[in-house]
Design an enzyme around this catalytic site. Structure first.
Site, mmCIF file in Angstrom:
data_model
loop_
_atom_site.group_PDB
_atom_site.id
_atom_site.type_symbol
_atom_site.label_atom_id
_atom_site.label_comp_id
_atom_site.label_asym_id
_atom_site.label_seq_id
_atom_site.Cartn_x
_atom_site.Cartn_y
_atom_site.Cartn_z
ATOM 1 N N ASP A 31 3.918 -0.461 -7.298
ATOM 2 C CA ASP A 31 2.581 -0.775 -7.806
ATOM 3 C C ASP A 31 1.521 0.066 -7.090
ATOM 4 O O ASP A 31 0.378 0.117 -7.526
ATOM 5 C CB ASP A 31 2.289 -2.266 -7.583
ATOM 6 C CG ASP A 31 1.033 -2.743 -8.323
ATOM 7 O OD1 ASP A 31 0.902 -2.428 -9.526
ATOM 8 O OD2 ASP A 31 0.190 -3.414 -7.698
ATOM 9 N N GLU B 193 -3.838 7.482 -5.670
ATOM 10 C CA GLU B 193 -4.033 6.680 -6.886
ATOM 11 C C GLU B 193 -5.275 7.159 -7.611
ATOM 12 O O GLU B 193 -6.288 7.423 -6.946
ATOM 13 C CB GLU B 193 -4.158 5.196 -6.518
ATOM 14 C CG GLU B 193 -2.866 4.658 -5.924
ATOM 15 C CD GLU B 193 -2.956 3.182 -5.508
ATOM 16 O OE1 GLU B 193 -3.981 2.531 -5.802
ATOM 17 O OE2 GLU B 193 -2.009 2.685 -4.914
ATOM 18 N N HIS C 165 -1.253 -0.191 -9.897
ATOM 19 C CA HIS C 165 -1.929 -0.999 -8.870
ATOM 20 C C HIS C 165 -2.660 -2.172 -9.535
ATOM 21 O O HIS C 165 -3.852 -2.389 -9.301
ATOM 22 C CB HIS C 165 -2.906 -0.170 -8.027
ATOM 23 C CG HIS C 165 -3.240 -0.837 -6.715
ATOM 24 N ND1 HIS C 165 -3.566 -0.151 -5.587
ATOM 25 C CD2 HIS C 165 -3.291 -2.155 -6.376
ATOM 26 C CE1 HIS C 165 -3.817 -1.003 -4.589
ATOM 27 N NE2 HIS C 165 -3.657 -2.228 -5.052
ATOM 28 N N ARG D 119 0.851 -1.192 0.000
ATOM 29 C CA ARG D 119 0.000 0.000 0.000
ATOM 30 C C ARG D 119 0.888 1.244 0.000
ATOM 31 O O ARG D 119 1.902 1.272 0.713
ATOM 32 C CB ARG D 119 -0.890 0.054 1.243
ATOM 33 C CG ARG D 119 -2.139 -0.816 1.181
ATOM 34 C CD ARG D 119 -3.211 -0.259 0.226
ATOM 35 N NE ARG D 119 -4.375 -1.112 0.200
ATOM 36 C CZ ARG D 119 -4.547 -2.167 -0.604
ATOM 37 N NH1 ARG D 119 -3.610 -2.509 -1.463
ATOM 38 N NH2 ARG D 119 -5.661 -2.870 -0.543
HETATM 39 P P1 NAD Z 1 -1.432 -11.262 4.710
HETATM 40 O O1 NAD Z 1 -2.336 -10.955 5.839
HETATM 41 O O2 NAD Z 1 -1.380 -12.647 4.163
HETATM 42 O O3 NAD Z 1 0.072 -10.870 5.120
HETATM 43 C C1 NAD Z 1 0.446 -9.675 5.769
HETATM 44 C C2 NAD Z 1 1.580 -10.016 6.729
HETATM 45 O O4 NAD Z 1 2.141 -8.821 7.278
HETATM 46 C C3 NAD Z 1 1.102 -10.868 7.912
HETATM 47 O O5 NAD Z 1 1.947 -11.983 8.034
HETATM 48 C C4 NAD Z 1 1.253 -9.920 9.105
HETATM 49 O O6 NAD Z 1 1.541 -10.597 10.290
HETATM 50 C C5 NAD Z 1 2.413 -9.066 8.642
HETATM 51 N N1 NAD Z 1 2.548 -7.790 9.348
HETATM 52 C C6 NAD Z 1 1.593 -6.915 9.719
HETATM 53 N N2 NAD Z 1 2.144 -5.847 10.316
HETATM 54 C C7 NAD Z 1 3.489 -6.047 10.332
HETATM 55 C C8 NAD Z 1 4.594 -5.307 10.810
HETATM 56 N N3 NAD Z 1 4.429 -4.134 11.433
HETATM 57 N N4 NAD Z 1 5.836 -5.819 10.616
HETATM 58 C C9 NAD Z 1 6.012 -7.010 9.992
HETATM 59 N N5 NAD Z 1 4.988 -7.763 9.531
HETATM 60 C C10 NAD Z 1 3.760 -7.278 9.707
HETATM 61 O O7 NAD Z 1 -1.807 -10.234 3.580
HETATM 62 P P2 NAD Z 1 -1.330 -10.288 2.044
HETATM 63 O O8 NAD Z 1 -2.353 -10.991 1.229
HETATM 64 O O9 NAD Z 1 0.077 -10.736 1.992
HETATM 65 O O10 NAD Z 1 -1.424 -8.763 1.654
HETATM 66 C C11 NAD Z 1 -0.633 -7.795 2.344
HETATM 67 C C12 NAD Z 1 -1.064 -6.399 1.924
HETATM 68 O O11 NAD Z 1 -0.677 -6.186 0.570
HETATM 69 C C13 NAD Z 1 -2.580 -6.236 1.936
HETATM 70 O O12 NAD Z 1 -3.010 -5.753 3.191
HETATM 71 C C14 NAD Z 1 -2.829 -5.258 0.828
HETATM 72 O O13 NAD Z 1 -2.871 -3.941 1.331
HETATM 73 C C15 NAD Z 1 -1.629 -5.396 -0.096
HETATM 74 N N6 NAD Z 1 -1.980 -6.054 -1.381
HETATM 75 C C16 NAD Z 1 -1.715 -5.396 -2.550
HETATM 76 C C17 NAD Z 1 -2.030 -5.999 -3.769
HETATM 77 C C18 NAD Z 1 -1.745 -5.307 -5.074
HETATM 78 O O14 NAD Z 1 -2.530 -5.431 -6.002
HETATM 79 N N7 NAD Z 1 -0.653 -4.599 -5.203
HETATM 80 C C19 NAD Z 1 -2.626 -7.267 -3.797
HETATM 81 C C20 NAD Z 1 -2.856 -7.932 -2.584
HETATM 82 C C21 NAD Z 1 -2.513 -7.311 -1.383
#
Ligand code: NAD
Length: 308
Positions: free
Chosen positions: A250, A255, A274, A226
């Site tokens: 991305d 955005e 994105h 994000r």
């Molecule tokens: P997920 O919940 O599987 O993984 C997120 C991880 O981050 C978890 O393991 C969590 O414990 C960890 N985390 C949270 N806060 C933390 C911190 N302060 N330090 C270290 N680790 C921390 O989620 P995901 O599916 O991997 O997605 C992650 C994020 O990516 C989503 O919240 C979303 O905003 C973004 N995303 C973007 C796209 C895109 O199109 N670019 C697609 C999917 C997700």
């Protein structure tokens, strides 16, 4: 009460084809309706949406078609006791490939060659510039679905992968896991730093001036998570001053990325709109998750990916 229909809010059109998504529920046990902002809901309705709407709180269950649900007010869902689920778990391959794609391009200079190709220019770079990702260190911040999707692929390319994770638990393909308190140690020796955490109050601005200074001056930042997790002004300063070498991005604070953003103009920055998760199968992956939760809901089982 049982669910009687699945309402697909038209805002999903932002990411996936509306008709195709509805058709993917051919065999669902309840009817599926495409709805707009004039719809009202009760507890026999399930809703799948991209954007939040206050009236969704009246439904029986709400599914966010995105992994990031930072736009939804989870406190309100908890107060109203409306279950909220998200689409994490399905973006490891899609976003993982984008992450690795940025790294390969930045290392092998594909983005630069394409820039020159646009002018029909046979461009031969300095001998010292291209490098292989093999044996280079990647630090992945956040080792969930996205983080593991990137690390697995980077590991397969022979990269030296380290990561940052609150639990400290080890992950296949990641040689060393650091605690978030040791972020600067984790990123100090990395050629690539990839951000894969959710946007929360504790991750907002977690990559800023001090982090860029802790990074190598030939390092690249990858942000597929994000925009607000990275302080964008600090990133622009770091790129301007050569504190870091470049970036693959991305996601952005605003955005679509505004036309006047200096980020567009850096040769060593690759910008994608994105669409890290976008493929021609994306609507099917989401539909499968939603259908599984419809089944669980009707069977009184706990919902997958419940976030509130
Ligand atoms: P997920 O919940 O599987 O993984 C997120 C991880 O981050 C978890 O393991 C969590 O414990 C960890 N985390 C949270 N806060 C933390 C911190 N302060 N330090 C270290 N680790 C921390 O989620 P995901 O599916 O991997 O997605 C992650 C994020 O990516 C989503 O919240 C979303 O905003 C973004 N995303 C973007 C796209 C895109 O199109 N670019 C697609 C999917 C997700």
């Amino acid at each position: 009460p049982e669910l009687r229909r699945l309402c697909v809010h038209e805002s999903i059109g932002n990411k996936i084809p509306k008709e195709g998504f509805v058709e993917a529920f051919d065999e669902l046990s309840i009817p599926v309706e495409l709805v707009g902002d004039d719809e009202t809901y009760d507890e026999t309705d399930a809703v799948a949406s991209f954007e939040p709407r206050p009236e969704f709180l009246d439904a029986g269950w709400v599914h966010v078609i995105r992994a990031g649900y930072d736009a939804f007010d989870t406190n309100a869902y908890e107060t109203e006791r409306t279950p909220l689920t998200n689409s994490t778990g399905i973006h490891g391959t899609t976003v993982g490939e984008i992450g690795v794609g940025y790294m390969l391009s930045l290392a092998r200079m594909l983005h630069i060659y394409r820039d020159h190709q646009n002018d029909g220019d046979w461009y031969e770079p300095d001998y010292s510039r291209p490098f292989t990702v093999e044996d280079e260190r990647l630090c992945v911040i956040g080792l969930g679905t996205l983080g593991q999707g990137i690390s697995e692929r980077a590991d397969a390319l022979g990269m030296d992968v380290v990561g940052v994770r609150r639990s400290g638990e080890s992950v296949p393909g990641v040689s060393e896991v650091y605690h978030p308190d040791d972020l600067h140690d984790a990123i100090a020796d990395a050629r690539f730093v990839a951000v894969a955490v959710p946007h929360t109050p504790s991750t907002e601005g977690m990559i800023s001036t001090a982090e860029f200074e802790a990074m190598r001056d030939d390092a690249y930042l990858i942000n597929v998570a994000r925009g607000p997790i990275v302080d964008e002004d600090a990133l622009i300063d770091a790129l301007d001053s050569g504190t870091i070498a470049g970036a693959g991005l991305d996601v952005f604070e605003t955005e679509p990325l505004p036309e006047e953003s200096p980020l567009w103009d850096f040769e060593e920055v690759i910008i994608s709109p994105h669409r890290g998760s976008a493929t021609n199968q994306y609507h099917l992956d989401i539909a499968e998750l939603v259908a599984e939760n419809v089944r669980r809901y009707q069977d009184g089982e706990s919902l997958k990916n419940r976030v509130a």
